[in-house]
Design a protein around this motif. Structure first.
Motif, PDB file in Angstrom:
ATOM      1  N   THR A   1      -6.034   6.021  -5.328  1.00  0.00           N
ATOM      2  CA  THR A   1      -6.026   6.885  -6.507  1.00  0.00           C
ATOM      3  C   THR A   1      -4.949   7.941  -6.285  1.00  0.00           C
ATOM      4  O   THR A   1      -4.586   8.241  -5.148  1.00  0.00           O
ATOM      5  CB  THR A   1      -7.382   7.592  -6.732  1.00  0.00           C
TER       6      THR A   1
ATOM      7  N   GLU B   1      -3.121   0.951  -7.337  1.00  0.00           N
ATOM      8  CA  GLU B   1      -4.126   1.642  -8.158  1.00  0.00           C
ATOM      9  C   GLU B   1      -4.864   0.634  -9.050  1.00  0.00           C
ATOM     10  O   GLU B   1      -6.096   0.665  -9.136  1.00  0.00           O
ATOM     11  CB  GLU B   1      -3.448   2.725  -8.993  1.00  0.00           C
ATOM     12  N   ARG B   2      -4.110  -0.277  -9.689  1.00  0.00           N
ATOM     13  CA  ARG B   2      -4.748  -1.300 -10.540  1.00  0.00           C
ATOM     14  C   ARG B   2      -5.699  -2.181  -9.738  1.00  0.00           C
ATOM     15  O   ARG B   2      -6.732  -2.605 -10.248  1.00  0.00           O
ATOM     16  CB  ARG B   2      -3.686  -2.172 -11.212  1.00  0.00           C
ATOM     17  N   ALA B   3      -5.341  -2.463  -8.485  1.00  0.00           N
ATOM     18  CA  ALA B   3      -6.169  -3.322  -7.631  1.00  0.00           C
ATOM     19  C   ALA B   3      -7.340  -2.566  -7.001  1.00  0.00           C
ATOM     20  O   ALA B   3      -8.157  -3.169  -6.304  1.00  0.00           O
ATOM     21  CB  ALA B   3      -5.308  -3.955  -6.537  1.00  0.00           C
ATOM     22  N   GLY B   4      -7.426  -1.258  -7.234  1.00  0.00           N
ATOM     23  CA  GLY B   4      -8.547  -0.472  -6.720  1.00  0.00           C
ATOM     24  C   GLY B   4      -8.410  -0.026  -5.282  1.00  0.00           C
ATOM     25  O   GLY B   4      -9.409   0.256  -4.620  1.00  0.00           O
TER      26      GLY B   4
ATOM     27  N   ASN C   1       1.383   1.749  -8.601  1.00  0.00           N
ATOM     28  CA  ASN C   1       0.743   1.204  -9.809  1.00  0.00           C
ATOM     29  C   ASN C   1      -0.079  -0.031  -9.461  1.00  0.00           C
ATOM     30  O   ASN C   1      -1.220  -0.171  -9.917  1.00  0.00           O
ATOM     31  CB  ASN C   1       1.794   0.862 -10.866  1.00  0.00           C
ATOM     32  N   ARG C   2       0.495  -0.929  -8.648  1.00  0.00           N
ATOM     33  CA  ARG C   2      -0.236  -2.141  -8.268  1.00  0.00           C
ATOM     34  C   ARG C   2      -1.453  -1.813  -7.413  1.00  0.00           C
ATOM     35  O   ARG C   2      -2.539  -2.368  -7.620  1.00  0.00           O
ATOM     36  CB  ARG C   2       0.687  -3.117  -7.533  1.00  0.00           C
TER      37      ARG C   2
END
Length: 163
Positions: free
Chosen positions: A87, A81-84, A78-79
């Motif tokens: 995927t 993915e949120r940070a880019g 999750n972290r």
């Protein structure tokens, strides 16, 4: 090409040198993670994703490599993915599972920050003969296996077991 003459060393000196390398590496990983806006565990997991290449890891694969629970790896993903950095893609063989893919721009960011160190290590390895590189590779591989065994012993938390 023959390797350069090397100074004699005892196993104790080698162990001390290894301890210094590990300490420098840990501090370097913390700084690299800070510069990239990550924590060390998340950076390590991103490294596993990169290492997998085209053979994308599942969340379970990543949990096993990082020695964390599947619940913990969900937070890590999750972290990331949120940070880019990653995927999640459906697994074509099993739609219930997901595979983790690196985001190309994130790969470029990490490569840019790490490129100078990687270049210096490559230059250092060039100072060794193919035979010496084989010994180093064997040692790194075997020492890593020992470290994983030790980690598993620690994680079992068995007071009767000597770690």
């Amino acid at each position: 090409m023959h390797g350069k003459p090397r100074p004699a060393a005892t196993p104790g000196q080698a162990l001390s040198a290894m301890d210094h390398l590990i300490a420098a590496h840990l501090i370097g990983q913390q700084e690299l993670a800070r510069r990239l806006g990550l924590n060390v565990t998340d950076l390590t997991c991103f490294g596993f994703v990169l290492e997998a290449g085209e053979d994308l890891l599942t969340a379970g694969d990543l949990a096993a490599r990082a020695h964390v629970t599947t619940g913990a790896v969900t937070g890590i993903l999750n972290r990331l993915e949120r940070a880019g950095y990653v995927t999640r893609r459906p697994d074509p063989a099993d739609r219930r599972r997901v595979r983790v893919a690196p985001v190309p721009e994130a790969v470029e960011r990490v490569t840019a920050v790490h490129a100078g160190h990687h270049r210096r290590l490559t230059e250092l390895f060039a100072d060794y003969s193919p035979e010496e590189i084989a010994v180093l590779t064997d040692w790194f591989t075997r020492a890593t296996a020992l470290a994983h065994e030790y980690l598993e012993e620690l994680n079992r938390n068995d007071p009767e077991e000597e770690c």
